[in-house]
Design an enzyme around this catalytic site. Structure first.
Site, PDB file in Angstrom:
ATOM      1  CD  GLU A 188      37.705  28.801  58.330  1.00 45.56           C
ATOM      2  OE1 GLU A 188      38.893  28.485  58.141  1.00 45.56           O
ATOM      3  OE2 GLU A 188      36.952  29.203  57.428  1.00 45.56           O
ATOM      4  CG  HIS A 212      37.387  20.387  54.043  1.00 42.78           C
ATOM      5  ND1 HIS A 212      36.222  20.275  54.760  1.00 42.78           N
ATOM      6  CD2 HIS A 212      37.752  21.690  54.136  1.00 42.78           C
ATOM      7  CE1 HIS A 212      35.898  21.458  55.262  1.00 42.78           C
ATOM      8  NE2 HIS A 212      36.816  22.334  54.902  1.00 42.78           N
ATOM      9  NE  ARG A 246      40.257  22.240  57.139  1.00 43.32           N
ATOM     10  CZ  ARG A 246      40.501  23.146  56.248  1.00 43.32           C
ATOM     11  NH1 ARG A 246      41.384  22.903  55.298  1.00 43.32           N
ATOM     12  NH2 ARG A 246      39.887  24.290  56.263  1.00 43.32           N
ATOM     13  CG  HIS A 267      40.455  20.836  51.198  1.00 47.40           C
ATOM     14  ND1 HIS A 267      39.509  21.432  50.392  1.00 47.40           N
ATOM     15  CD2 HIS A 267      40.884  21.801  52.041  1.00 47.40           C
ATOM     16  CE1 HIS A 267      39.369  22.705  50.747  1.00 47.40           C
ATOM     17  NE2 HIS A 267      40.208  22.962  51.730  1.00 47.40           N
ATOM     18  NE  ARG A 302      45.445  24.333  53.912  1.00 47.78           N
ATOM     19  CZ  ARG A 302      44.244  24.889  53.777  1.00 47.78           C
ATOM     20  NH1 ARG A 302      44.001  26.109  54.228  1.00 47.78           N
ATOM     21  NH2 ARG A 302      43.281  24.237  53.167  1.00 47.78           N
TER      22      ARG A 302
HETATM   23  P1  FAD Z   1      45.380  27.973  42.517  1.00 47.72           P
HETATM   24  O1  FAD Z   1      44.462  28.984  43.037  1.00 47.72           O
HETATM   25  O2  FAD Z   1      44.905  26.578  42.474  1.00 47.72           O
HETATM   26  O3  FAD Z   1      45.809  28.399  41.056  1.00 47.72           O
HETATM   27  C1  FAD Z   1      46.594  27.543  40.252  1.00 47.72           C
HETATM   28  C2  FAD Z   1      46.586  28.071  38.845  1.00 47.72           C
HETATM   29  O4  FAD Z   1      47.538  27.377  38.061  1.00 47.72           O
HETATM   30  C3  FAD Z   1      45.263  27.918  38.123  1.00 47.72           C
HETATM   31  O5  FAD Z   1      45.021  29.096  37.400  1.00 47.72           O
HETATM   32  C4  FAD Z   1      45.513  26.758  37.165  1.00 47.72           C
HETATM   33  O6  FAD Z   1      44.707  26.763  36.027  1.00 47.72           O
HETATM   34  C5  FAD Z   1      46.955  27.003  36.817  1.00 47.72           C
HETATM   35  N1  FAD Z   1      47.698  25.840  36.326  1.00 47.72           N
HETATM   36  C6  FAD Z   1      47.867  24.642  36.917  1.00 47.72           C
HETATM   37  N2  FAD Z   1      48.659  23.865  36.163  1.00 47.72           N
HETATM   38  C7  FAD Z   1      49.007  24.593  35.083  1.00 47.72           C
HETATM   39  C8  FAD Z   1      49.802  24.337  33.948  1.00 47.72           C
HETATM   40  N3  FAD Z   1      50.409  23.162  33.741  1.00 47.72           N
HETATM   41  N4  FAD Z   1      49.945  25.309  33.026  1.00 47.72           N
HETATM   42  C9  FAD Z   1      49.325  26.509  33.175  1.00 47.72           C
HETATM   43  N5  FAD Z   1      48.554  26.801  34.234  1.00 47.72           N
HETATM   44  C10 FAD Z   1      48.406  25.855  35.180  1.00 47.72           C
HETATM   45  N6  FAD Z   1      42.315  28.049  51.607  1.00 47.72           N
HETATM   46  C11 FAD Z   1      42.190  29.038  52.519  1.00 47.72           C
HETATM   47  O7  FAD Z   1      43.194  29.564  53.011  1.00 47.72           O
HETATM   48  N7  FAD Z   1      40.945  29.474  52.865  1.00 47.72           N
HETATM   49  C12 FAD Z   1      39.804  28.941  52.348  1.00 47.72           C
HETATM   50  O8  FAD Z   1      38.718  29.376  52.674  1.00 47.72           O
HETATM   51  C13 FAD Z   1      39.918  27.882  51.419  1.00 47.72           C
HETATM   52  N8  FAD Z   1      38.818  27.284  50.894  1.00 47.72           N
HETATM   53  C14 FAD Z   1      38.973  26.340  49.912  1.00 47.72           C
HETATM   54  C15 FAD Z   1      37.837  25.805  49.317  1.00 47.72           C
HETATM   55  C16 FAD Z   1      37.976  24.910  48.265  1.00 47.72           C
HETATM   56  C17 FAD Z   1      36.745  24.332  47.613  1.00 47.72           C
HETATM   57  C18 FAD Z   1      39.263  24.526  47.821  1.00 47.72           C
HETATM   58  C19 FAD Z   1      39.428  23.571  46.690  1.00 47.72           C
HETATM   59  C20 FAD Z   1      40.385  25.040  48.447  1.00 47.72           C
HETATM   60  C21 FAD Z   1      40.257  25.948  49.493  1.00 47.72           C
HETATM   61  N9  FAD Z   1      41.372  26.487  50.125  1.00 47.72           N
HETATM   62  C22 FAD Z   1      41.224  27.480  51.054  1.00 47.72           C
HETATM   63  C23 FAD Z   1      42.720  26.184  49.641  1.00 47.72           C
HETATM   64  C24 FAD Z   1      43.159  27.335  48.727  1.00 47.72           C
HETATM   65  O9  FAD Z   1      42.056  27.768  47.961  1.00 47.72           O
HETATM   66  C25 FAD Z   1      44.280  26.962  47.787  1.00 47.72           C
HETATM   67  O10 FAD Z   1      45.287  26.302  48.477  1.00 47.72           O
HETATM   68  C26 FAD Z   1      44.852  28.222  47.159  1.00 47.72           C
HETATM   69  O11 FAD Z   1      43.820  28.924  46.516  1.00 47.72           O
HETATM   70  C27 FAD Z   1      45.962  27.894  46.187  1.00 47.72           C
HETATM   71  O12 FAD Z   1      46.289  29.073  45.500  1.00 47.72           O
HETATM   72  P2  FAD Z   1      47.388  28.994  44.353  1.00 47.72           P
HETATM   73  O13 FAD Z   1      47.526  30.361  43.802  1.00 47.72           O
HETATM   74  O14 FAD Z   1      48.592  28.326  44.875  1.00 47.72           O
HETATM   75  O15 FAD Z   1      46.768  27.987  43.275  1.00 47.72           O
HETATM   76  C1  SIN Z   2      36.794  25.965  54.304  1.00 50.74           C
HETATM   77  O1  SIN Z   2      36.110  26.960  54.062  1.00 50.74           O
HETATM   78  O2  SIN Z   2      36.463  25.063  55.085  1.00 50.74           O
HETATM   79  C2  SIN Z   2      38.095  25.843  53.635  1.00 50.74           C
HETATM   80  C3  SIN Z   2      39.079  26.528  54.432  1.00 50.74           C
HETATM   81  C4  SIN Z   2      40.440  26.074  54.084  1.00 50.74           C
HETATM   82  O3  SIN Z   2      40.638  25.166  53.268  1.00 50.74           O
HETATM   83  O4  SIN Z   2      41.358  26.611  54.704  1.00 50.74           O
END
Ligand code: FAD
Ligand code: SIN
Length: 541
Positions: free
Chosen positions: A112, A240, A292, A353, A388
């Site tokens: 990537e 993104h 990015r 993103h 990032r």
């Molecule tokens: P999240 O996975 O967002 O989980 C947050 C949780 O908190 C959810 O369950 C939500 O419902 C809950 N929540 C929020 N507020 C409250 C509240 N007030 N009360 C109770 N529950 C609450 N990163 C990579 O490294 N690789 C990738 O390939 C990648 N692809 C991505 C593709 C997309 C489309 C997106 C949107 C992001 C991507 N990212 C990627 C970024 C990455 O997915 C996120 O940064 C990461 O998943 C965050 O994980 P987390 O556990 O911190 O939060």
């Molecule tokens: C992607 O698949 O382009 C998302 C990867 C990331 O957010 O790190």
């Protein structure tokens, strides 16, 4: 209702679920999540998790790539941590049942933007869904983890909720859990805990166009800020470069834009303007594989110069079987919108993103409030600096969830002070909401203001305008909040307003252009000896 537990975890993405599993080895856990258990940013992650797996790769190379993308602001010590602990955590995920894509028995490693080597461990183009599946299966099998769905945290409980302790100084504040609302039954819940983990994910829903699902309303940042925790570097919002362009959001202004993974550019995808010309070579020798911030700004510049509303991503020169093998989800989603990506260019635009800043934590995910931890996207570990590196986010989430769980074990063993009597949620004098239009209108306005004035390119004047508009909405929202019985939409509106305020305030503090923060008034970087994180300490909208 009142619940007492050892550890409260808020959020069921990679960070919250992994921490719950680890902590269940030594303590009771209550995990609340505001929708169904798998609804999270994690569930939509496509590209994968960056880690040094290939023998020709090295920690030094991954560290260097991360530091280059971060434009001088990464904290080297925490970058070292995620890179060096990454392979062990990937192994843990595999042992917990995650099925990553393999080639000839070995993990298939994708490439990537910003990575000098192929090092992205993935499950086709649905990595997040597979990680969530495996972790949820494990978590729900633990008898000492109580997972409560459809329950939104309202605010953290600290001294400021307890009448006789209200005036205690910020420096010594404790966190003893959170107030929450069951969105199905409208029951208010007081959850007291010895330690609390914020794992609430990101803030993309502050912007009109975002890849983030509707849960990403920045609740964790806003709750921590209101409770007096330090927040840092919130001006660094990552756009993104390639979200699927559609001129409607199906009538729902909160609907996320579908992501076209960075891995498509890693696979050889070429960006083209609407007349079919390649343009990235004008901006960076790494072309489509530049970090990015550079690619998103290049697209933004082409759109502004040409007056177009999207550019194209072209992989029509690739073999159809290979496309289907690597990107079945992207292929099918585009097909649903009438685009066969093996034959036609994909219309794309940048979209909000990821948040590189967050609740400031140390190397064990400890925030500035005693007993409050933060991990995953809501935290600021210093790993991402001003931008990032792709696929470093899931990695950061899992590495720092592990570290939080190690520290919490020690913390709750040593926990001596009793938790004071916490008052019940007081909603006396409030009325049920009957004018939802007030909330949807304000939410739309916030998202439009942030998109127009606090986006990829900023200026003093745009930030000033945004600040004034958001302040007006803040005053109206607080008034509505005070006289209304709490419900999900008002809580989320209140949080996106608070986050917008924090992003603008941080952006105003940074008098330079660096990484994801680009401003017309200060187009250059400050010399490194003047380089600082923008840490906000006081709740002051
Ligand atoms: P999240 O996975 O967002 O989980 C947050 C949780 O908190 C959810 O369950 C939500 O419902 C809950 N929540 C929020 N507020 C409250 C509240 N007030 N009360 C109770 N529950 C609450 N990163 C990579 O490294 N690789 C990738 O390939 C990648 N692809 C991505 C593709 C997309 C489309 C997106 C949107 C992001 C991507 N990212 C990627 C970024 C990455 O997915 C996120 O940064 C990461 O998943 C965050 O994980 P987390 O556990 O911190 O939060
Ligand atoms: C992607 O698949 O382009 C998302 C990867 C990331 O957010 O790190």
């Amino acid at each position: 209702m009142e619940i007492k537990t050892d550890v409260l975890i808020i959020g069921s993405g990679i960070a919250g679920l992994f921490a719950a599993l680890r902590i269940s080895e030594y303590a009771d856990v209550v995990l609340i999540t505001k929708k169904e258990k798998n609804e999270s940013n994690t569930n939509y992650a496509q590209g994968g998790i960056a880690s040094v797996i290939d023998p020709t790769d090295s920690f030094e190379k991954h560290i260097k790539d991360t530091l280059i993308a971060g434009a001088g602001l990464c904290h080297k010590d925490t970058v070292d941590i995620i890179v060096k602990e990454g392979p062990a955590r990937i192994n843990d995920l595999i042992e917990l049942g995650t099925q990553f894509t393999r080639k000839n028995g070995k993990l298939d490693l994708a490439r990537e933007g910003g990575h000098s080597m192929p090092r992205i461990v993935h499950a086709k183009d649905l990595t997040g869904r597979e990680v969530e599946r495996a972790l949820i299966e494990q978590v729900t099998s633990k008898s000492n983890v109580r997972l409560i769905e459809n329950t939104i945290a309202i605010d953290l409980i600290t001294e400021h909720n307890v009448q006789q302790l209200k005036d205690s100084p910020l420096k010594n504040r404790n966190c003893w859990g959170a107030y929450a609302l069951n969105c199905k039954t409208n029951e208010l819940i007081k959850i007291s805990s010895r330690a609390t983990i914020l794992a609430t994910g990101g803030v993309g829903q502050v912007y009109l166009h975002t890849t983030n699902p509707q849960i990403a309303t920045g609740d964790g940042f806003a709750m921590a800020y209101r409770a007096g925790a330090k927040i840092g570097n919130m001006e660094f919002i990552q756009f993104h470069p390639t979200a699927f362009y559609s001129n409607s959001q199906g009538g729902n202004f909160n609907a996320p834009s579908f992501l076209i993974s960075e891995a498509v550019r890693g696979f050889g995808g070429i960006l083209r303007t609407m007349d079919g010309s390649e343009f990235m070579s004008k901006y960076d020798p790494r072309k489509e594989l530049a970090p990015r911030d550079i690619v998103a700004r290049a697209i933004d510049n082409e759109l502004k110069k040409r007056g177009d509303d999207h550019v194209f991503l072209d992989i029509t020169h690739k073999n159809k079987e290979d496309i289907l093998e690597h990107f079945p989800n992207i292929y099918n989603n585009c097909l649903k919108s009438g685009i066969d990506i093996s034959k036609e260019y994909i219309p794309v635009v940048p979209s909000a993103h990821f948040c590189c800043g967050g609740v400031v934590v140390d190397e064990f995910s400890r925030t500035s409030l005693k007993g409050l931890y933060a991990c995953g996207e809501v935290s600021m570990t210093g790993v991402h600096g001003a931008n990032r590196l792709a696929s470093n986010s899931l990695l950061e989430g899992v590495v720092f969830a592990e570290r939080a769980s190690i520290n919490i074990k020690e913390f709750i063993n040593k926990f001596s002070g009793a938790i004071p009597e916490i008052p019940d949620w007081d909603d006396s004098g409030t009325l049920s909401h009957d004018e939802k239009v007030l909330i949807t209108h304000s939410a739309r306005e916030v998202k439009q203001v942030m998109w127009d004035y606090v986006g990829i390119v900023r200026s003093n004047m745009r930030l000033q305008r945004a600040e004034q508009r958001i302040h007006n909405i803040f005053v109206e929202t607080e008034e509505l909040y005070r006289r209304t019985k709490v419900f999900e939409d008002i809580l989320e509106l209140r949080n996106i307003v608070a986050c917008s305020h924090i992003i603008i305030k941080s952006a105003k503090k940074r008098k330079e252009s660096r990484g994801l923060h680009y401003t017309l008034d200060y187009p250059n970087m400050l010399p490194d000896n003047k380089l600082k994180d923008t840490i906000l300490k006081n709740y002051n909208p």
